[in-house]
Design a protein around this motif. Structure first.
Motif, PDB file in Angstrom:
ATOM      1  N   MET A   1       0.969  -1.285  -0.054  1.00  0.00           N
ATOM      2  CA  MET A   1       0.146   0.106  -0.133  1.00  0.00           C
ATOM      3  C   MET A   1       0.632   1.311   0.131  1.00  0.00           C
ATOM      4  O   MET A   1       1.755   1.462   0.888  1.00  0.00           O
ATOM      5  N   ARG A   2       0.553   2.186  -0.857  1.00  0.00           N
ATOM      6  CA  ARG A   2       1.219   3.346  -0.988  1.00  0.00           C
ATOM      7  C   ARG A   2       0.736   4.537   0.189  1.00  0.00           C
ATOM      8  O   ARG A   2      -0.311   4.833   0.825  1.00  0.00           O
ATOM      9  N   THR A   3       2.134   5.053   0.707  1.00  0.00           N
ATOM     10  CA  THR A   3       1.794   6.059   1.788  1.00  0.00           C
ATOM     11  C   THR A   3       1.951   7.495   1.504  1.00  0.00           C
ATOM     12  O   THR A   3       3.144   7.585   0.586  1.00  0.00           O
ATOM     13  N   ILE A   4       0.975   8.283   1.170  1.00  0.00           N
ATOM     14  CA  ILE A   4       1.118   9.518   0.685  1.00  0.00           C
ATOM     15  C   ILE A   4       1.277  10.499   1.975  1.00  0.00           C
ATOM     16  O   ILE A   4       0.396  10.790   2.845  1.00  0.00           O
ATOM     17  N   VAL A   5       2.558  11.276   1.883  1.00  0.00           N
ATOM     18  CA  VAL A   5       2.591  12.346   3.147  1.00  0.00           C
ATOM     19  C   VAL A   5       2.026  13.470   2.747  1.00  0.00           C
ATOM     20  O   VAL A   5       2.484  14.154   1.577  1.00  0.00           O
ATOM     21  N   VAL A   6       1.338  14.266   3.462  1.00  0.00           N
ATOM     22  CA  VAL A   6       0.689  15.422   3.406  1.00  0.00           C
ATOM     23  C   VAL A   6       1.001  16.443   4.247  1.00  0.00           C
ATOM     24  O   VAL A   6       1.228  16.468   5.577  1.00  0.00           O
ATOM     25  N   GLY A   7       1.922  17.606   3.796  1.00  0.00           N
ATOM     26  CA  GLY A   7       2.451  18.596   4.330  1.00  0.00           C
ATOM     27  C   GLY A   7       1.560  19.752   4.665  1.00  0.00           C
ATOM     28  O   GLY A   7       0.518  20.110   4.134  1.00  0.00           O
ATOM     29  N   THR A   8       1.427  20.177   5.967  1.00  0.00           N
ATOM     30  CA  THR A   8       0.635  21.319   6.359  1.00  0.00           C
ATOM     31  C   THR A   8       1.366  22.318   7.277  1.00  0.00           C
ATOM     32  O   THR A   8       2.202  21.993   8.163  1.00  0.00           O
ATOM     33  N   ARG A   9       0.828  23.438   7.511  1.00  0.00           N
ATOM     34  CA  ARG A   9       1.095  24.198   8.678  1.00  0.00           C
ATOM     35  C   ARG A   9       0.466  23.403   9.921  1.00  0.00           C
ATOM     36  O   ARG A   9      -0.192  22.354   9.807  1.00  0.00           O
ATOM     37  N   GLN A  10       0.949  24.049  11.083  1.00  0.00           N
ATOM     38  CA  GLN A  10       0.478  23.280  12.292  1.00  0.00           C
ATOM     39  C   GLN A  10      -0.630  23.939  13.189  1.00  0.00           C
ATOM     40  O   GLN A  10      -0.711  23.797  14.243  1.00  0.00           O
ATOM     41  N   SER A  11      -0.955  25.263  12.654  1.00  0.00           N
ATOM     42  CA  SER A  11      -2.115  25.971  13.219  1.00  0.00           C
ATOM     43  C   SER A  11      -3.543  24.926  13.486  1.00  0.00           C
ATOM     44  O   SER A  11      -3.828  24.061  12.658  1.00  0.00           O
ATOM     45  N   ALA A  12      -4.375  25.310  14.289  1.00  0.00           N
ATOM     46  CA  ALA A  12      -5.422  24.451  14.484  1.00  0.00           C
ATOM     47  C   ALA A  12      -6.468  24.517  13.254  1.00  0.00           C
ATOM     48  O   ALA A  12      -6.936  23.416  12.881  1.00  0.00           O
ATOM     49  N   LEU A  13      -6.454  25.608  12.473  1.00  0.00           N
ATOM     50  CA  LEU A  13      -7.086  25.959  11.402  1.00  0.00           C
ATOM     51  C   LEU A  13      -6.679  24.849  10.283  1.00  0.00           C
ATOM     52  O   LEU A  13      -7.292  24.010   9.414  1.00  0.00           O
ATOM     53  N   ALA A  14      -5.297  25.039   9.979  1.00  0.00           N
ATOM     54  CA  ALA A  14      -4.627  24.569   9.047  1.00  0.00           C
ATOM     55  C   ALA A  14      -4.732  22.805   9.093  1.00  0.00           C
ATOM     56  O   ALA A  14      -4.924  22.178   8.143  1.00  0.00           O
ATOM     57  N   LEU A  15      -4.508  22.334  10.525  1.00  0.00           N
ATOM     58  CA  LEU A  15      -4.788  20.934  10.868  1.00  0.00           C
ATOM     59  C   LEU A  15      -6.375  20.597  10.520  1.00  0.00           C
ATOM     60  O   LEU A  15      -6.281  19.271   9.924  1.00  0.00           O
ATOM     61  N   THR A  16      -6.983  21.368  10.835  1.00  0.00           N
ATOM     62  CA  THR A  16      -8.514  20.904  10.532  1.00  0.00           C
ATOM     63  C   THR A  16      -8.808  20.761   9.127  1.00  0.00           C
ATOM     64  O   THR A  16      -9.405  19.667   8.750  1.00  0.00           O
ATOM     65  N   GLN A  17      -8.637  21.765   8.406  1.00  0.00           N
ATOM     66  CA  GLN A  17      -8.933  21.677   6.844  1.00  0.00           C
ATOM     67  C   GLN A  17      -7.900  20.682   6.364  1.00  0.00           C
ATOM     68  O   GLN A  17      -8.549  19.830   5.420  1.00  0.00           O
ATOM     69  N   THR A  18      -6.617  20.364   6.637  1.00  0.00           N
ATOM     70  CA  THR A  18      -6.008  19.470   6.017  1.00  0.00           C
ATOM     71  C   THR A  18      -6.693  17.908   6.474  1.00  0.00           C
ATOM     72  O   THR A  18      -6.651  17.173   5.613  1.00  0.00           O
ATOM     73  N   GLY A  19      -6.976  17.785   7.646  1.00  0.00           N
ATOM     74  CA  GLY A  19      -7.847  16.674   8.303  1.00  0.00           C
ATOM     75  C   GLY A  19      -9.002  16.413   7.226  1.00  0.00           C
ATOM     76  O   GLY A  19      -9.338  15.212   6.778  1.00  0.00           O
ATOM     77  N   GLN A  20      -9.736  17.445   6.843  1.00  0.00           N
ATOM     78  CA  GLN A  20     -11.007  17.306   5.904  1.00  0.00           C
ATOM     79  C   GLN A  20     -10.532  16.938   4.680  1.00  0.00           C
ATOM     80  O   GLN A  20     -11.248  16.119   3.872  1.00  0.00           O
ATOM     81  N   VAL A  21      -9.359  17.417   4.221  1.00  0.00           N
ATOM     82  CA  VAL A  21      -9.027  17.053   2.851  1.00  0.00           C
ATOM     83  C   VAL A  21      -8.618  15.624   2.718  1.00  0.00           C
ATOM     84  O   VAL A  21      -9.074  15.000   1.791  1.00  0.00           O
ATOM     85  N   ILE A  22      -7.744  15.295   3.633  1.00  0.00           N
ATOM     86  CA  ILE A  22      -7.420  13.852   3.860  1.00  0.00           C
ATOM     87  C   ILE A  22      -8.747  12.763   3.735  1.00  0.00           C
ATOM     88  O   ILE A  22      -8.907  11.635   3.271  1.00  0.00           O
ATOM     89  N   ASP A  23      -9.694  13.298   4.591  1.00  0.00           N
ATOM     90  CA  ASP A  23     -10.814  12.343   4.697  1.00  0.00           C
ATOM     91  C   ASP A  23     -11.458  12.274   3.499  1.00  0.00           C
ATOM     92  O   ASP A  23     -12.094  11.097   3.010  1.00  0.00           O
ATOM     93  N   HIS A  24     -11.743  13.344   2.300  1.00  0.00           N
ATOM     94  CA  HIS A  24     -12.273  13.562   1.065  1.00  0.00           C
ATOM     95  C   HIS A  24     -11.458  12.500   0.192  1.00  0.00           C
ATOM     96  O   HIS A  24     -11.855  11.810  -0.682  1.00  0.00           O
ATOM     97  N   LEU A  25      -9.919  12.800   0.552  1.00  0.00           N
ATOM     98  CA  LEU A  25      -9.269  11.792  -0.325  1.00  0.00           C
ATOM     99  C   LEU A  25      -9.099  10.301   0.076  1.00  0.00           C
ATOM    100  O   LEU A  25      -9.030   9.544  -1.135  1.00  0.00           O
ATOM    101  N   ARG A  26      -9.301  10.057   1.057  1.00  0.00           N
ATOM    102  CA  ARG A  26      -9.540   8.572   1.586  1.00  0.00           C
ATOM    103  C   ARG A  26     -10.927   8.071   0.946  1.00  0.00           C
ATOM    104  O   ARG A  26     -11.052   6.779   0.429  1.00  0.00           O
ATOM    105  N   GLU A  27     -12.077   8.984   0.840  1.00  0.00           N
ATOM    106  CA  GLU A  27     -13.270   8.569   0.307  1.00  0.00           C
ATOM    107  C   GLU A  27     -13.225   8.347  -1.034  1.00  0.00           C
ATOM    108  O   GLU A  27     -13.670   7.209  -1.626  1.00  0.00           O
ATOM    109  N   ILE A  28     -12.175   9.141  -1.810  1.00  0.00           N
ATOM    110  CA  ILE A  28     -12.104   9.021  -3.306  1.00  0.00           C
ATOM    111  C   ILE A  28     -11.292   7.834  -3.534  1.00  0.00           C
ATOM    112  O   ILE A  28     -11.426   7.017  -4.625  1.00  0.00           O
ATOM    113  N   CYS A  29     -10.372   7.411  -2.719  1.00  0.00           N
ATOM    114  CA  CYS A  29      -9.500   6.326  -2.826  1.00  0.00           C
ATOM    115  C   CYS A  29     -10.494   4.950  -2.801  1.00  0.00           C
ATOM    116  O   CYS A  29     -10.293   4.043  -3.510  1.00  0.00           O
ATOM    117  N   ARG A  30     -11.179   4.964  -1.662  1.00  0.00           N
ATOM    118  CA  ARG A  30     -12.314   3.531  -1.633  1.00  0.00           C
ATOM    119  C   ARG A  30     -13.181   3.651  -2.652  1.00  0.00           C
ATOM    120  O   ARG A  30     -13.294   2.587  -3.378  1.00  0.00           O
TER     121      ARG A  30
END
Length: 315
Positions: A1-30
């Motif tokens: 399985m391929r690991t995709i490393v996602v870079g982001t700032r570490q502010s609460a907002l940046a981590l929140t919106q990056t988490g939302q992006v990762i959730d969408h990408l996981r669903e696209i993968c599925r």
């Protein structure tokens, strides 16, 4: 399985919106039978380190992305999640915008201690913002207001509203929506009163131009109407060579009309003086977003935008 490393700032907002992006990408993968897992990498940017100076004094656009882009180029991360309004017009060689997802609310909003709208603010009220664009437009509408700089992440700025004597602060609505704090918003500023920053409310998913696997994945995450509108705004910004050091705003929206199968974009742009006394604003429509942005910029340049921008950069 391929690991995709996602870079982001570490502010609460940046981590929140990056988490939302990762959730969408996981669903696209599925949905597409793609086997991949995602790993988060937090990166501290210059804009995160310097909190006691307004952005316009320390370099403006690029402050929140350069270190993350370097991590992309060095192969430390495979894709990066940025707020589009932080992105300079020119990207480093070897990097591309892989996807622009569905845009959140692009408007600015007021968070007030008392009252609900800008008209409720008392004469000479103290309003916090470090954005020259917001300050210019707010002072144009209410010259009596006392605009003072305020830096920091969302929660620290909300605290300063209470602790540093502000009557109100201005923030992007999108950030408050994403982090789940919409209830703190007193009122939204319509684009007619305060044009948003270029790309405000939109995210930019950036990756290397030679990473075909990631590009293929991100192509399934693209929201075409958002991408077209933002392309027009960024073309406008690019022609004016603008950044956080100057008061520039733009907002593109699709009208629903089509010509030769291409959607029509209505683009409004502004250039103002930092004190808000001078304000240039124009609206154009067209089906070629890059051309539309350039033409709108040229219309404002013909009205004196270049001189306004030059004066703002010298302040």
């Amino acid at each position: 399985m391929r690991t995709i490393v996602v870079g982001t700032r570490q502010s609460a907002l940046a981590l929140t919106q990056t988490g939302q992006v990762i959730d969408h990408l996981r669903e696209i993968c599925r949905q597409n039978g793609i086997e991949a897992e995602f790993e988060l990498k937090k990166i501290v940017t210059k804009g995160d380190r310097i909190l006691d100076v307004t952005l316009s004094k320390v370099g403006g656009k690029g402050l929140f992305v350069k270190e993350i882009e370097q991590a992309l180029l060095d192969g430390e991360v495979d894709l990066a999640v940025h707020s589009m309004k932080d992105m300079p017009f020119e990207l480093p060689e070897g990097l591309v915008v892989g996807a622009v997802p569905l845009r959140e609310d692009p408007r600015d909003c007021l968070i007030m201690r008392e009252g609900r709208t800008i008209d409720d603010l008392p004469q000479g009220a103290k309003v916090g913002t470090s954005s020259l664009r917001r300050a210019s437009q707010l002072q144009h509408y209410r010259p009596d207001l006392k605009i003072e700089p305020i830096r920091g992440n969302i929660d620290s700025r909300l605290r300063k509203l209470e602790t540093e004597g502000f009557d109100a602060i201005l923030l992007a609505a999108a950030g408050l929506h994403r982090i789940g704090w919409s209830d703190r918003i007193s009122s939204y500023l319509p684009p007619e009163l305060c044009l948003p920053a270029v790309g405000q409310g939109a995210l930019c998913i950036e990756c290397r131009s030679d990473n075909d696997i990631v590009l293929n994945l991100l192509s399934k995450y693209l929201h075409e109407p958002t991408a077209v509108a933002v392309a027009a705004e960024r073309s406008f910004l690019g022609r004016l060579n603008g950044g956080c050091q100057v008061p520039i705003g733009a907002y593109g929206e699709l009208t629903g009309d089509k010509n030769d199968g291409r959607p029509e974009v209505k683009l409004t742009g502004m250039v103002g003086s930092p004190d808000g006394q001078q304000m240039l604003k124009e609206t154009r429509t067209g089906t070629d977003p890059e051309r539309l942005g350039r033409e709108l910029a040229e219309a404002l340049i013909a009205k004196g935008a270049a001189e306004l921008l030059a004066a703002a950069r010298e302040e």
